[in-house]
Motif scaffolding. Sequence first.
Motif: not given
Length: 303
Positions: A49-56, A119-123
Motif C-alpha cells: 500500500h505504500a507503493h504507487v498503484q498502477v492500473l492497466g 510505464f511501470t519500467e520507466l517509473l
Amino acid sequence: MKSVTVQQLVDRFSLEVLTGETGLDRMIPKARVHRPGLEFVGYFDFFSHAHVQVLGSKEITYLHTLSEEERNLRIGNIVKYHPPCFVVTRNLEGLKYLKKYCEEEGIALLRTSEPTNRFTELLDAYLSKALAPEIAIHGVCVNVSGIGILLRGQSGVGKSETAHTLIRRGHRLVADDVVVLKKISPETILATHNEINKEFLALRSIGLVNVSRLYGRKAFQDETRIVLDIELSKWQENALNNELEKEQQYSSYMDVKIPRIEIQLQPGRDVAGLVEAAANNWYLQRQGYSAVEDFMKRIENQI
C-alpha cells in the motif's frame, strides 16, 4: 528517509491529474510500483500500500465487469489503505467510480497515455534512483570505454588531471571533486554529480573548465555504474612488487564491494593509460579471460 512527492511524479512523466489535487503533496516512500490485481479480488495479505498503484487494461476491464455495488466494495477496500496515488495507463476511460473514491479520500488519480509495461519500467527505474540510499565522497568519477571508475587519492595527487587526459582520449567525465554514490541494488552502486558540479572539472594552474563546452557533449556522462575503485598515490620505492597477479582488494560503499587497485604516480608515467588498461582488463576478466592463466598455459606447453 528519502521520498518523492506525487507532484514530482506528475512533473517528471507529464501525467494528467484527473482528481485528488489535494493529494499531490503526498510522499512516495517506496520504490517499485504495484498493480493491485489480487487486492481487487479480496486478497490483501501482501498488499504494497505504500507503493504507487498502477492500473492497466487488465485491472480496469475487470472493474468494468463488476456490478456497481461489488465495484464500490473492491475499490473501497483498497482506497482505505491510502496509497500515495493511482496511475491509469493507456488513457483508459470510464473512471467515474475511481474519481469518486479518490476525491473523497484526497488521493491523486493520474493518467498517462503510455502502455502499462513501458510505464511501470520507466517509473520503477526513476523511483529506484530517486529513493536510493546515497553518500557523497571526495574523488573523481569517469566512464572509460563504458566502464565506471572512481579515482580517489589525496588532494593534489592528480585525479582531475588524469580525468582530463582520459577525456582527451575520448572517455567521459561523470563528476569531479564531489561524487554522489547511490545504492540502487544490493550489488550495484551508481555514481553521479551533485548538479552544481555537473560538467565541471577543476584543473590546478588552469582553473575551472566545462568539459562539454571544451570537448563537446560526448565528453560528459550524467551517471555510470561503478565497477572499479582506483586509488592514485605517490610513488614509493619498493612498495609494489611485480607479481604476476596480486590478490584482489576491495572497497566497500554502503555494504557493496567494489574491486580496488592502487596506481602509484611518478613523473613520466602514463597514468591515464594505466587506468585504461585496468578498465579493459576488468572487462576481459568478466568475459572469463585471465592473462595469468593464459601465460602459465604457454609456459606449460613449452615444458
